[in-house]
Design an enzyme around this catalytic site. Structure first.
Site, PDB file in Angstrom:
ATOM      1  N   ASP A 355     -53.975 -68.871  24.956  1.00  0.00           N
ATOM      2  CA  ASP A 355     -52.590 -68.761  25.422  1.00  0.00           C
ATOM      3  C   ASP A 355     -52.574 -68.242  26.858  1.00  0.00           C
ATOM      4  OD1 ASP A 355     -49.921 -68.063  25.948  1.00  0.00           O
ATOM      5  OD2 ASP A 355     -49.545 -67.573  23.846  1.00  0.00           O
ATOM      6  N   HIS A 386     -49.488 -71.914  24.880  1.00  0.00           N
ATOM      7  CA  HIS A 386     -48.328 -71.095  24.525  1.00  0.00           C
ATOM      8  C   HIS A 386     -47.248 -72.017  23.966  1.00  0.00           C
ATOM      9  CE1 HIS A 386     -45.798 -67.500  24.741  1.00  0.00           C
ATOM     10  NE2 HIS A 386     -44.813 -68.300  25.137  1.00  0.00           N
TER      11      HIS A 386
END
Length: 462
Positions: A355, A386
């Site tokens: 992420d 993300h």
């Protein structure tokens, strides 16, 4: 090229192709053997007491379910194993975290949501909005029937903290609608077209407005199960609500896709320049609409010159003209995990190790919390970006996992109730009917006065 050399190359390529196919078949057989094994082989309990799916044993995506061992954890492990590989063929998407992130957060959706908006006027005069997703019509034609006899389950969707209805949220609502849920999107004050009628903006982890919205949803759909899903930084609001309300949250289960769990540290550390620039510009554009009104309490001149999200947050809520507070005091009241021990419903957090917005999992994910709290589950994948988790075809892998998780938790609770021979929902409903009958004997009009039951009002705005 001579004919003999060409034939040799052709034979070599064919042999290589067959070797790849055999490896894929072997991996599928291994996955099937692991999936059909006993629960002891499915779930491993490590030295730290966490239940997990092993990284490299038949699961190329590297999924891990980190949680405290329990009957619900074993049930979820069986269900989530079916989604442990978000399409191996899509190797380019899986390994490009920035591409996955930009695709779902910045690109517009393919289909525009059709929704009916309710404005709720709160006790202080502020207004929040609820968008009940009702279409498009092509989605409704493929809608799956639910097992509910009375009404479909309601799914409360909380966008990111900046109020943007991303492609990720749109696709999730459409997928939920097709699978028999009734999605409703919560919009904070002044966001996504919701009017700002007071100088008060919603602080990062203040669940007061969300509490009023949940009360209204329960009033409109008293017999429906209520689930909640949040995206990115919006998970801070959902976790704050679950911690403050505890067993009175009225939710059956909740899920957070790519949550940021240590928010003060996240604001202080900052973001890569591309994401920082995009989020700061978006915030400035949203707040500039109310520059004249907010100028009475906020230094709008400096706010529009900010270059980081921390500066924006400080000027909006800490360095105000009427009630200034320190940065640390602000986060004592708004850190999402401040009351996490009071959470009383299952919460699944779907995170990826790559992420780019949240950061490294070693420093941003409190894994010890998931190993000690029986209500918190962390599904950690190797790739996904993300709020990405892309596949070759929609829906996103995280959407499928979340909706299946909701159904599994609801079925687990129904099975537990059948085994125990009673239902706490029925007993609570019987007790409510008894009290209602008593009140009706005293004053039949009192039970019909909604203003005595809730503090929100249906607003005149539409």
């Amino acid at each position: 090229m001579p004919g003999g050399s060409w034939d040799a190359w052709h034979l070599l390529l064919t042999l290589q192709r067959w070797i790849v196919k055999l490896l894929c078949v072997g991996r599928s057989i291994l996955c099937g053997l692991l999936g059909s094994g006993t629960l002891k082989h499915e779930a491993g309990e490590g030295e730290d007491g966490d239940v997990f799916i092993h990284d490299n044993e038949g699961f190329p995506c590297g999924c891990r379910l980190i949680c405290k061992p329990s009957a619900l954890a074993n049930c979820l492990l069986k269900v989530l194993r079916r989604f442990s590989d978000p399409d191996v063929a899509c190797w380019l998407w899986r390994k490009w975290a920035h591409v996955q992130t930009i695709y779902h957060l910045l690109l517009p959706g393919d289909r525009r949501l059709e929704s009916a908006r309710d404005h709720l006027q709160l006790p202080d005069g502020g207004i929040v909005a609820l968008d009940w997703v009702v279409g498009p019509w092509t989605t409704l034609k493929h809608r799956r029937a639910t097992n509910s006899v009375t009404s479909p389950p309601v799914l409360l969707v909380i966008p990111n903290a900046f109020g943007k209805i991303t492609r990720n949220v749109q696709d999730f609502c459409l997928q939920a609608l097709e699978q028999g849920f009734y999605p409703v999107i919560f919009n904070r004050r002044g966001q996504n077209g919701c009017p700002l009628t007071t100088l008060k903006l919603q602080q990062f982890g203040d669940p007061a407005d969300l509490t009023e919205a949940v009360a209204y949803i329960r009033y409109r759909h008293p017999s429906s199960a209520l689930f909640a899903m949040s995206e990115g930084l919006g998970s801070g609001l959902l976790l704050s609500y679950l911690g403050e309300c505890g067993s009175s949250s009225y939710l059956t289960a909740a899920a957070c896709i790519s949550p940021v769990l240590r928010c003060q540290e996240w604001f202080e550390a900052g973001l890569p320049w591309l994401y920082r620039w995009a989020l700061v510009i978006q915030q400035k554009m949203s707040l500039s609409r109310y520059a004249t009104a907010l100028h009475e309490d906020v230094d709008m001149t400096n706010l529009l010159r900010c270059k980081s999200l921390r500066e924006l947050e400080e000027l909006l809520f800490c360095k105000t003209k009427n009630n200034p507070i320190s940065w640390d005091t602000y986060w004592e009241r708004n850190e999402p995990l401040r009351d996490v021990d009071e959470v009383a419903v299952p919460v699944l957090c779907i995170c990826s190790a790559d992420d780019p917005i949240r950061g490294s999992p070693e420093s941003t994910l409190p894994t010890e919390l998931f190993k000690s709290n029986p209500y918190l589950f962390l599904l950690l994948t190797e790739h996904g970006g993300h709020c990405g988790f892309l596949k070759d075809a929609p829906p996103a892998w995280s959407h499928e996992v979340t909706l299946e998780y909701f159904r599994s938790v609801a079925e687990f609770f129904r099975a537990e109730e059948r085994m125990r021979g009673f239902s706490w929902r029925r007993s609570s409903f019987a007790l409510y009917r008894h009290r209602k009958g008593t009140l009706q004997k005293r004053d039949s009009a009192a039970s019909l006065d909604i203003q005595d039951m809730f503090s929100w009002k249906r607003s005149y705005t539409r």
